[in-house]
Motif scaffolding. Structure first.
Motif, PDB file in Angstrom:
ATOM      1  N   GLY A  67      -1.887  -1.515  -2.946  1.00  0.00           N
ATOM      2  CA  GLY A  67      -1.519  -1.172  -1.579  1.00  0.00           C
ATOM      3  C   GLY A  67      -2.729  -0.849  -0.722  1.00  0.00           C
ATOM      4  N   ASP A  68      -3.652  -0.054  -1.253  1.00  0.00           N
ATOM      5  CA  ASP A  68      -4.867   0.275  -0.499  1.00  0.00           C
ATOM      6  C   ASP A  68      -5.686  -0.983  -0.210  1.00  0.00           C
ATOM      7  N   ASN A  69      -5.704  -1.897  -1.160  1.00  0.00           N
ATOM      8  CA  ASN A  69      -6.446  -3.139  -0.960  1.00  0.00           C
ATOM      9  C   ASN A  69      -5.850  -3.969   0.171  1.00  0.00           C
ATOM     10  N   TYR A  70      -4.509  -3.998   0.235  1.00  0.00           N
ATOM     11  CA  TYR A  70      -3.848  -4.706   1.338  1.00  0.00           C
ATOM     12  C   TYR A  70      -4.181  -4.051   2.675  1.00  0.00           C
ATOM     13  N   LEU A  71      -4.138  -2.730   2.727  1.00  0.00           N
ATOM     14  CA  LEU A  71      -4.467  -2.033   3.976  1.00  0.00           C
ATOM     15  C   LEU A  71      -5.876  -2.387   4.437  1.00  0.00           C
ATOM     16  N   ASN A  72      -6.809  -2.409   3.490  1.00  0.00           N
ATOM     17  CA  ASN A  72      -8.192  -2.743   3.832  1.00  0.00           C
ATOM     18  C   ASN A  72      -8.327  -4.188   4.272  1.00  0.00           C
ATOM     19  N   ALA A  73      -7.668  -5.101   3.545  1.00  0.00           N
ATOM     20  CA  ALA A  73      -7.784  -6.523   3.857  1.00  0.00           C
ATOM     21  C   ALA A  73      -7.180  -6.850   5.218  1.00  0.00           C
ATOM     22  N   PHE A  74      -5.972  -6.354   5.475  1.00  0.00           N
ATOM     23  CA  PHE A  74      -5.361  -6.586   6.787  1.00  0.00           C
ATOM     24  C   PHE A  74      -6.192  -5.917   7.886  1.00  0.00           C
ATOM     25  N   GLY A  75      -6.728  -4.742   7.604  1.00  0.00           N
ATOM     26  CA  GLY A  75      -7.536  -4.051   8.594  1.00  0.00           C
ATOM     27  C   GLY A  75      -8.781  -4.818   8.983  1.00  0.00           C
ATOM     28  N   ARG A  76      -9.342  -5.549   8.041  1.00  0.00           N
ATOM     29  CA  ARG A  76     -10.556  -6.334   8.327  1.00  0.00           C
ATOM     30  C   ARG A  76     -10.308  -7.437   9.337  1.00  0.00           C
ATOM     31  N   ILE A  77      -9.060  -7.850   9.487  1.00  0.00           N
ATOM     32  CA  ILE A  77      -8.760  -8.883  10.493  1.00  0.00           C
ATOM     33  C   ILE A  77      -8.018  -8.279  11.686  1.00  0.00           C
ATOM     34  N   GLY A  78      -8.110  -6.957  11.813  1.00  0.00           N
ATOM     35  CA  GLY A  78      -7.586  -6.299  13.003  1.00  0.00           C
ATOM     36  C   GLY A  78      -6.110  -6.031  13.005  1.00  0.00           C
ATOM     37  N   CYS A  79      -5.473  -6.061  11.835  1.00  0.00           N
ATOM     38  CA  CYS A  79      -4.038  -5.811  11.748  1.00  0.00           C
ATOM     39  C   CYS A  79      -3.835  -4.490  11.009  1.00  0.00           C
ATOM     40  N   THR A  80      -3.449  -3.447  11.728  1.00  0.00           N
ATOM     41  CA  THR A  80      -3.349  -2.110  11.146  1.00  0.00           C
ATOM     42  C   THR A  80      -1.917  -1.578  11.098  1.00  0.00           C
ATOM     43  N   ASN A  81      -0.959  -2.341  11.611  1.00  0.00           N
ATOM     44  CA  ASN A  81       0.439  -1.897  11.600  1.00  0.00           C
ATOM     45  C   ASN A  81       1.104  -2.332  10.292  1.00  0.00           C
ATOM     46  N   ILE A  82       0.561  -1.797   9.182  1.00  0.00           N
ATOM     47  CA  ILE A  82       0.983  -2.210   7.840  1.00  0.00           C
ATOM     48  C   ILE A  82       1.645  -1.029   7.133  1.00  0.00           C
ATOM     49  N   GLY A  83       2.794  -1.287   6.533  1.00  0.00           N
ATOM     50  CA  GLY A  83       3.474  -0.268   5.740  1.00  0.00           C
ATOM     51  C   GLY A  83       3.464  -0.637   4.267  1.00  0.00           C
ATOM     52  N   LEU A  84       3.518   0.365   3.403  1.00  0.00           N
ATOM     53  CA  LEU A  84       3.548   0.145   1.956  1.00  0.00           C
ATOM     54  C   LEU A  84       4.858   0.665   1.386  1.00  0.00           C
ATOM     55  N   MET A  85       5.480  -0.126   0.540  1.00  0.00           N
ATOM     56  CA  MET A  85       6.704   0.279  -0.142  1.00  0.00           C
ATOM     57  C   MET A  85       6.465   0.200  -1.647  1.00  0.00           C
ATOM     58  N   HIS A  86       6.230   1.361  -2.265  1.00  0.00           N
ATOM     59  CA  HIS A  86       5.990   1.425  -3.703  1.00  0.00           C
ATOM     60  C   HIS A  86       7.322   1.602  -4.430  1.00  0.00           C
ATOM     61  N   ILE A  87       8.112   0.539  -4.409  1.00  0.00           N
ATOM     62  CA  ILE A  87       9.438   0.565  -5.032  1.00  0.00           C
ATOM     63  C   ILE A  87       9.274   0.339  -6.525  1.00  0.00           C
ATOM     64  N   ARG A  88       9.644   1.354  -7.340  1.00  0.00           N
ATOM     65  CA  ARG A  88       9.424   1.289  -8.783  1.00  0.00           C
ATOM     66  C   ARG A  88      10.696   1.040  -9.575  1.00  0.00           C
ATOM     67  N   ASN A  89      11.857   1.274  -8.975  1.00  0.00           N
ATOM     68  CA  ASN A  89      13.114   1.115  -9.707  1.00  0.00           C
ATOM     69  C   ASN A  89      14.237   0.817  -8.713  1.00  0.00           C
ATOM     70  N   ARG A  90      15.424   0.551  -9.218  1.00  0.00           N
ATOM     71  CA  ARG A  90      16.543   0.165  -8.364  1.00  0.00           C
ATOM     72  C   ARG A  90      16.996   1.321  -7.463  1.00  0.00           C
ATOM     73  N   THR A  91      16.812   2.548  -7.936  1.00  0.00           N
ATOM     74  CA  THR A  91      17.158   3.692  -7.093  1.00  0.00           C
ATOM     75  C   THR A  91      16.316   3.712  -5.823  1.00  0.00           C
ATOM     76  N   ASP A  92      15.044   3.351  -5.955  1.00  0.00           N
ATOM     77  CA  ASP A  92      14.151   3.331  -4.793  1.00  0.00           C
ATOM     78  C   ASP A  92      14.620   2.353  -3.721  1.00  0.00           C
ATOM     79  N   THR A  93      15.318   1.284  -4.125  1.00  0.00           N
ATOM     80  CA  THR A  93      15.764   0.294  -3.134  1.00  0.00           C
ATOM     81  C   THR A  93      16.826   0.859  -2.199  1.00  0.00           C
ATOM     82  N   ASN A  94      17.430   1.980  -2.580  1.00  0.00           N
ATOM     83  CA  ASN A  94      18.447   2.613  -1.731  1.00  0.00           C
ATOM     84  C   ASN A  94      17.868   3.662  -0.792  1.00  0.00           C
ATOM     85  N   ASN A  95      16.567   3.826  -0.811  1.00  0.00           N
ATOM     86  CA  ASN A  95      15.912   4.787   0.068  1.00  0.00           C
ATOM     87  C   ASN A  95      16.222   4.435   1.529  1.00  0.00           C
TER      88      ASN A  95
END
Length: 297
Positions: A67-95
């Motif tokens: 996730g941090d790598n994606y934030l850095n990579a997108f940021g390098r091309i000027g795109c900072t409106n990035i969200g991260l979803m660390h979904i680890r199990n099926r319960t998380d999908t109901n968040n």
């Protein structure tokens, strides 16, 4: 079936976080999953640098690093409106927060890792239903790299040692996320020598088109049918519709299979392919494609 209004961007990845389990080949510090040129194309298709892109790290065993790598990579091309979803199990999908964010974003990006984690965690959930509904009904972008690309199809490879892929039963398949019905996608295609793996998958499912994605290479798919190769490498298309002989249904597991008249196409940046028509396109007529400089008569 209605034509999908959204876009799929399937990328071959650039490091092994897929189905192979050989830890000697796994470089934890090498998270440059693809070159920034493909990232720019994702941002462009999503609507520009201000677009909201949600990165889903379910497939990865190191989600926070990825996730941090994606934030850095997108940021390098000027795109900072990035969200991260660390979904680890099926319960998380109901968040409720995740469900609301999926309804409001412009694109989602599935990271690499283990594609079986994606299908087991997201399959049959409201979370996936919202993404699929938006993909079919809106100008919505669904991108994925490595495992995230392989999981896009209805028929999905989840395991298969490339060195043994010529033997029946060595390639394991299951149901993926189902954005595409008539294709099978494989990643890290050239580096991992996965031609035999995809060939066996197509031999078992000849109604499907096999798409082998090289690293730093992808396919932009519109209307669920029209594909445009993007990136610096090549995409291998395997078509089994005209197969005239195959022994894979009759031989025991563990035996080499044989097949006749398997069609293969090689696509570079700007080439295209129509899935339903099974037609190679030398130059994609629409989209930000540079015209070819050399024409062979």
């Amino acid at each position: 079936m209605p034509i999908a209004k959204g876009k799929l961007i399937a990328i071959g990845g650039a490091e092994d976080k897929g189905t192979e389990t050989d830890k000697d080949d796994y470089n934890r510090n090498n998270l440059n999953f693809f070159e920034l040129g493909i990232l720019r194309r994702i941002v462009e298709e999503a609507g520009g640098p201000l677009s909201r892109i949600e990165v889903i790290t379910t497939a990865s065993t190191i989600p926070y690093e990825v996730g941090d790598n994606y934030l850095n990579a997108f940021g390098r091309i000027g795109c900072t409106n990035i969200g991260l979803m660390h979904i680890r199990n099926r319960t998380d999908t109901n968040n409720p927060d995740y469900l609301q964010r999926i309804k409001e974003c412009d694109a989602v990006m599935f990271s690499g890792g283990n594609q079986l984690r994606l299908s087991v965690t997201d399959g049959g959930t409201e979370f996936l239903s919202i993404i699929k509904q938006r993909y079919h009904d809106e100008d919505f972008v669904v991108a994925g790299t490595s495992a995230g690309a392989m999981a896009m199809s209805k028929t999905m490879i989840y395991e298969g040692n490339a060195a043994k892929a010529h033997l029946k039963g060595e390639v394991k398949m299951t149901t993926g996320l189902g954005f595409l019905d008539s294709v099978i996608i494989d990643s890290h295609f050239e580096k991992r020598g996965r031609f035999g793996r995809l060939a066996q998958a197509v031999a078992c499912n000849p109604s499907c088109i096999g798409i082998g994605l090289g690293e730093d290479t992808g396919m932009l798919i519109t209307e669920g049918n029209k594909m445009e190769a993007i990136g610096s490498g090549c995409v291998i298309i395997i078509d089994g519709h005209d197969v005239s002989y195959s022994n894979i249904a009759d031989i025991p597991d563990g035996n080499p299979f044989s097949i006749e008249n398997l069609k293969v196409h090689v696509c570079e940046k700007g080439n295209g392919f129509l899935v339903k028509e099974r037609k190679f396109i030398p130059e994609v007529a629409e989209g930000s494609v540079i015209k070819k400089q050399v024409h062979v008569e």
